[in-house]
Design a protein around this motif. Sequence first.
Motif, PDB file in Angstrom:
ATOM      1  N   UNK A   1      40.384  40.511  34.116  1.00 44.96           N
ATOM      2  CA  UNK A   1      40.228  39.450  35.082  1.00 44.96           C
ATOM      3  C   UNK A   1      41.287  39.415  36.229  1.00 44.96           C
ATOM      4  N   UNK A   2      42.431  39.951  35.770  1.00 44.75           N
ATOM      5  CA  UNK A   2      43.504  39.912  36.632  1.00 44.75           C
ATOM      6  C   UNK A   2      43.768  41.197  37.761  1.00 44.75           C
ATOM      7  N   UNK A   3      42.850  42.112  37.648  1.00 48.85           N
ATOM      8  CA  UNK A   3      42.905  43.235  38.296  1.00 48.85           C
ATOM      9  C   UNK A   3      42.017  42.898  39.668  1.00 48.85           C
ATOM     10  N   UNK A   4      42.703  43.596  40.869  1.00 49.42           N
ATOM     11  CA  UNK A   4      41.837  43.368  42.222  1.00 49.42           C
ATOM     12  C   UNK A   4      40.638  44.262  41.867  1.00 49.42           C
ATOM     13  N   UNK A   5      39.339  43.835  42.564  1.00 48.71           N
ATOM     14  CA  UNK A   5      38.250  44.448  42.026  1.00 48.71           C
ATOM     15  C   UNK A   5      38.133  45.802  42.536  1.00 48.71           C
ATOM     16  N   UNK A   6      38.670  46.016  43.855  1.00 52.41           N
ATOM     17  CA  UNK A   6      38.652  47.400  44.515  1.00 52.41           C
ATOM     18  C   UNK A   6      39.495  48.273  43.618  1.00 52.41           C
ATOM     19  N   UNK A   7      40.675  47.725  43.319  1.00 53.88           N
ATOM     20  CA  UNK A   7      41.624  48.716  42.228  1.00 53.88           C
ATOM     21  C   UNK A   7      41.179  48.938  41.073  1.00 53.88           C
ATOM     22  N   UNK A   8      40.487  48.013  40.279  1.00 54.31           N
ATOM     23  CA  UNK A   8      39.625  48.168  39.180  1.00 54.31           C
ATOM     24  C   UNK A   8      38.542  49.137  39.192  1.00 54.31           C
TER      25      UNK A   8
END
Length: 434
Positions: free
Chosen positions: A270-277
């Motif tokens: 949940x803590x990751x930026x979606x694009x980085x994830x």
Amino acid sequence: MKFDTNMTMLRKIIISFLVILTTCGLGLAQTYSDIIREYRYAAAGVYHPYHAGDLTDSKAPRGFKPFYISHFGRHGSRYLAHPESYEPLYDGAGKVADLLSEEGGKIVEQALQVADAHKGMYGELTPLGAREHYAIAQRMYNRFPSVFRSRQEVECCASTVRRCIISMANFAQGMDDCDPDLDFVFNTGDRYMAYIMKGNTHKEIKSYVRSHLGPLKRERCGYEKLFSRLFTDPEEAAARLGDPYKFALALYDAAAIAPDLDFLGVDLLQYFDIDELIAFAECDSDDMFAEVANSEEWGDFAMSPADDLLEDFIAKADAAILPDSGRAADLRFGHDTGLLPLTCLLGIREMGTKYPSETAHDNWNTYDRIPMGSNLQMVFYRNAAGKILVKLLYNEQETGIPAIEPYSGNYYEWETLRAWMASRVESARANLKK
């Protein structure tokens, strides 16, 4: 055998999404990026807990009843395999402790909690992995009860790796709890390992992944937005870490494996930026596709080590269909590196198409294709005249082989399927000689 039925928050999230998956038909029509944007936990990829999806059976042709099942299953949810996965996290946490934001302190603390839970357990099956195999076995028995009413013999063969042996034990327990009269035989050893996990002999493939896809992953996978949440001074933190990418990668690995350790109740994704994830997940998926699946660059070689495994399916089926056979099921327990080449060699739907490894995530992903506990089941049917049909299930969902014509729907004549399987064994062995 009883299991704790209390669900953590993560398990509730996963089950809620599976309802969406079933009702909305979400799947490979979307790119991996699309799937993760709708359900970020799909970014766990090859580490995602087992999800079976739609278990609806199409009606078998009139007069045909199931009598035998041949199966290969990946072990269930596990701990990460290697201690070095967490070395950058342990080494870096102390160096940047005074730079952590309030939220960053919580994230790193939870990541260290996941890492600490691995001590003495690297590569082992988690309690969730045990429950996954128990449940798959019970569904198999209850879905095809006629297989086990007239026959009681069940042979189980496992990789020598403990997580596979324990998966096998829990699977057998699940079936035994359905029918205590079943007669189990358990096998493991080098003889079985030789075909369950033959391994890729082409060093060029691993070299390609390491030298080509590895740098591409480092280039694609940003961590700036993650670091902005972690640290009060992201640039200083990056400087102290020396190689901030490795620190971010260790956090991603902890986040991806955390759902398998559901007893912790930790949700790091949940803590990751979606694009980085998405970038981390896509790159990991592409690496797996290149190494053991059907890439344009290496597919013919990557699937070839499944030759002996596929031949084992043929030989055991030939024995099981004899009139005097008491064999109800042949169950094999191995790894993703055995199952993926097998399904690609067979040419199962979504597995038989080649894609460039760098962009495989636009058409294929590890979350859909090879989560923990993934399995292939061949269900054999026979009518009163002795004609034999076979239905294929992948992750318990009906599937097919586009290269051969079915008898009806998803049901194949055994003679046709057997000839195709034998030809694929021959093709694989020709490639192994190259």
